[in-house]
Design a protein around this motif. Structure first.
Motif, short mmCIF file in Angstrom:
data_model
loop_
_atom_site.label_atom_id
_atom_site.label_comp_id
_atom_site.label_asym_id
_atom_site.label_seq_id
_atom_site.Cartn_x
_atom_site.Cartn_y
_atom_site.Cartn_z
N GLY A 114 16.83 20.34 58.07
CA GLY A 114 17.56 19.37 57.27
C GLY A 114 18.98 19.13 57.72
N GLU A 115 19.37 19.71 58.85
CA GLU A 115 20.63 19.38 59.50
C GLU A 115 20.33 19.14 60.97
OE1 GLU A 115 23.38 22.60 59.07
OE2 GLU A 115 21.96 24.11 59.73
N VAL A 116 21.12 18.32 61.61
CA VAL A 116 20.79 17.87 62.95
C VAL A 116 20.73 19.05 63.92
CG1 VAL A 116 23.22 17.34 63.49
CG2 VAL A 116 21.37 16.23 64.77
N HIS A 117 19.68 19.04 64.74
CA HIS A 117 19.47 20.09 65.73
C HIS A 117 20.52 20.02 66.84
CE1 HIS A 117 17.63 21.44 69.61
NE2 HIS A 117 17.34 22.49 68.89
N ASP A 118 20.85 18.82 67.29
CA ASP A 118 21.79 18.63 68.39
C ASP A 118 23.17 19.19 68.03
OD1 ASP A 118 24.01 16.79 69.73
OD2 ASP A 118 22.26 16.74 71.04
N GLU A 119 23.65 20.13 68.83
CA GLU A 119 24.90 20.81 68.49
C GLU A 119 26.09 19.86 68.48
OE1 GLU A 119 22.27 23.87 70.71
OE2 GLU A 119 22.80 21.74 70.92
N ASN A 120 26.13 18.93 69.44
CA ASN A 120 27.26 18.01 69.48
C ASN A 120 27.27 17.08 68.27
OD1 ASN A 120 28.36 18.99 71.86
ND2 ASN A 120 27.20 17.58 73.16
N ALA A 121 26.09 16.57 67.88
CA ALA A 121 26.03 15.71 66.70
C ALA A 121 26.43 16.48 65.45
CB ALA A 121 24.63 15.13 66.54
N LEU A 145 12.35 18.72 52.48
CA LEU A 145 11.36 17.75 52.90
C LEU A 145 11.22 17.66 54.42
CD1 LEU A 145 12.31 14.84 50.46
CD2 LEU A 145 10.67 16.70 50.10
N CYS A 146 12.00 18.47 55.14
CA CYS A 146 12.11 18.32 56.59
C CYS A 146 11.28 19.34 57.37
CB CYS A 146 13.58 18.49 57.02
SG CYS A 146 14.66 17.17 56.43
N ALA A 147 10.91 18.93 58.57
CA ALA A 147 10.36 19.86 59.54
C ALA A 147 11.50 20.68 60.13
CB ALA A 147 9.63 19.10 60.65
N ALA A 148 11.29 21.97 60.24
CA ALA A 148 12.30 22.85 60.82
C ALA A 148 12.37 22.64 62.33
CB ALA A 148 11.98 24.30 60.50
N THR A 149 13.57 22.89 62.88
CA THR A 149 13.71 22.86 64.34
C THR A 149 14.01 24.28 64.83
OG1 THR A 149 16.00 22.07 64.15
CG2 THR A 149 14.27 20.41 64.46
N ILE A 196 7.36 27.50 60.41
CA ILE A 196 6.58 28.74 60.52
C ILE A 196 7.44 29.97 60.27
CG2 ILE A 196 4.85 27.75 62.05
CD1 ILE A 196 6.27 29.02 64.40
N GLU A 197 8.76 29.81 60.30
CA GLU A 197 9.63 30.92 59.92
C GLU A 197 10.88 30.35 59.26
OE1 GLU A 197 12.47 32.30 63.38
OE2 GLU A 197 10.41 32.72 63.96
N PRO A 198 11.47 31.03 58.30
CA PRO A 198 11.11 32.38 57.85
C PRO A 198 9.81 32.46 57.05
CG PRO A 198 12.86 31.50 56.50
CD PRO A 198 12.66 30.51 57.60
N VAL A 199 9.36 31.35 56.46
CA VAL A 199 8.06 31.32 55.79
C VAL A 199 7.33 30.06 56.24
CG1 VAL A 199 8.81 32.63 53.77
CG2 VAL A 199 9.02 30.13 53.77
N ARG A 200 6.01 30.11 56.25
CA ARG A 200 5.23 28.97 56.70
C ARG A 200 5.15 27.91 55.60
NH1 ARG A 200 1.32 27.82 60.66
NH2 ARG A 200 -0.11 26.15 60.01
N GLU A 201 5.34 26.65 55.98
CA GLU A 201 5.14 25.52 55.08
C GLU A 201 4.39 24.44 55.83
OE1 GLU A 201 8.48 24.11 52.90
OE2 GLU A 201 9.40 26.10 52.72
N GLU A 202 3.41 23.84 55.17
CA GLU A 202 2.57 22.85 55.83
C GLU A 202 3.27 21.51 55.96
OE1 GLU A 202 -0.45 23.74 57.23
OE2 GLU A 202 0.42 25.68 56.65
N TRP A 216 23.86 29.75 67.84
CA TRP A 216 25.24 29.37 67.55
C TRP A 216 25.50 29.33 66.04
CZ3 TRP A 216 26.87 23.87 66.54
CH2 TRP A 216 28.25 23.74 66.40
N ARG A 217 24.56 28.74 65.29
CA ARG A 217 24.75 28.63 63.84
C ARG A 217 24.17 29.82 63.08
NH1 ARG A 217 23.05 22.27 63.52
NH2 ARG A 217 22.32 22.72 65.64
N GLY A 218 23.37 30.63 63.75
CA GLY A 218 22.85 31.85 63.15
C GLY A 218 21.80 31.64 62.09
N ARG A 219 20.99 30.58 62.21
CA ARG A 219 19.96 30.31 61.21
C ARG A 219 18.92 29.36 61.78
NH1 ARG A 219 24.69 27.80 59.66
NH2 ARG A 219 24.68 25.50 59.63
N VAL A 220 17.77 29.32 61.12
CA VAL A 220 16.78 28.30 61.44
C VAL A 220 17.29 26.96 60.91
CG1 VAL A 220 14.44 27.47 60.98
CG2 VAL A 220 14.83 29.90 61.45
N ILE A 221 17.29 25.96 61.77
CA ILE A 221 17.83 24.65 61.40
C ILE A 221 16.76 23.84 60.69
CG2 ILE A 221 18.89 22.54 62.26
CD1 ILE A 221 20.56 25.15 62.53
#
Length: 341
Positions: free
Chosen positions: A205-212, A189-193, A46-52, A198-203
């Motif tokens: 296609g990269e793992v949400h879990d900071e430790n991973a 192809l991924c759903a955003a998390t 839904i951000e920065p732009v909406r994708e179904e 910490w990373r300064g961006r919408v995650i």
């Protein structure tokens, strides 16, 4: 018909999407004889732009990594005779707590870690100590961990992930995977998390879990991405017995504690899978909003995949009542006379 069943079972998720408590969801159902159906709605982003969102959307599976990848890989290695579930981890990781031969961690077994029956803490913000994967792995191995009662612990599965790497000689991120799973997804192809401070961006296609993420993108506790069809195919392989040996299937179904089996959670009153499933049901959830439940008595499995942490984890998504309502509808509708006919 499964198609009619799933549309009705999806109604709680549809309502949550309408209320805006979750951006989107996919519900999938599969039976032991291979019949499957899926229903989906809402936004992959839904951000920065909406994708179904679509049936083909890839989700960060979060702690479903623990059961779909790590537990299954450990059990396959046991089936191949490359490890013993009741052997200590030091059989594969001899340098675990190498400066104290009497350390409690050196006595931990594979089975204890899989069943979360250790003294290790639930989680540690390892990523705050740096982002060099090899240094962080060494930190995990040499840390004098605080002792406490058994809890659901990411650290258990970080250690199991390191053991897999040592036994196979291959990094987790390069391990072979079933179709429709990956540690390296195409972000498009991924759903955003989350919008990660910490990373300064919408995650996406990269793992949400900071430790991973700090461990290189893949760990024993998180990092796996998959589609609903990948998850359903995995579930079917457990239902029909093709995915694990009889002994391994018995291990993931047998209680190691009140709530835990080897790797999985066993059904108990009030759990995320709902109270309508049979006592032979196992399941697991992921922090990003994912979940999988397998009812062996009914020959039925269902997976609800959401991106409930998008754009922030710090909102009330209602994920527990949503999961419970969904599971109870799936089972009730599956048991209905019209379905059985």
């Amino acid at each position: 018909m499964l198609h009619d069943l799933i549309e009705r079972a999806f109604e709680p998720a549809s309502e949550a999407i309408r209320r805006g408590t979750i951006p989107g969801a996919v519900l999938g159902i599969v039976t032991a004889d291979g019949r499957s159906a899926a229903c989906w709605a809402g936004a992959a982003q839904i951000e920065p732009v909406r994708e179904e969102l679509s049936r083909e959307t890839w989700f960060d599976l979060a702690s479903l990594t623990k059961v779909i990848f790590t537990t299954t890989r450990i059990l396959h290695l046991a089936e191949e005779g490359r490890l013993d579930l009741d052997a200590p981890l030091v059989a594969a990781i001899p340098d675990l707590r190498q400066y104290d031969m009497n350390a409690a961690e050196r006595k931990l077994t594979f089975r204890q870690c899989l069943a979360h029956q250790t003294h290790l803490p639930a989680v540690e913000p390892l990523y705050t100590y740096g982002q060099d994967p090899q240094t962080l792995r060494a930190f995990i191995l040499q840390r004098v961990w605080s002792s406490g009662p058994p809890v659901y612990s990411d650290i258990n599965f970080m250690l199991l992930g390191i053991a897999i790497e040592r036994i196979t000689g291959q990094a987790l991120i390069d391990q072979p995977l079933r179709p429709n799973f990956t540690f390296r997804p195409d972000p498009r192809l991924c759903a955003a998390t989350e919008r990660c401070t910490w990373r300064g961006r919408v995650i996406r296609g990269e793992v949400h879990d900071e430790n991973a993420f700090a461990l290189g993108g893949a760990s024993g506790h998180a990092g796996l991405f998959g589609t609903v069809d990948g998850v359903l195919d995995f579930a079917r392989s457990l239902l029909d017995g093709s995915g694990l040996s009889a002994a391994s299937l018995a291990a993931i179904r047998a209680r190691q504690s009140e709530k835990r089996t080897v790797g999985w959670e066993g059904m108990y009153p009030g759990w995320h899978g709902g109270d309508a499933c049979s006592p032979s049901t196992i399941g697991h959830t992921g922090f990003t909003g994912t979940g999988l439940w397998i009812d062996f008595e009914r020959g039925l499995a269902w997976s609800l995949l959401t991106n409930r942490v998008h754009p922030s984890r710090h909102t009330e998504s209602g994920i527990l009542p949503l999961r419970r309502a969904t599971g109870e509808r799936v089972v009730a509708l599956f048991d209905a006379p019209a379905q059985q006919g």
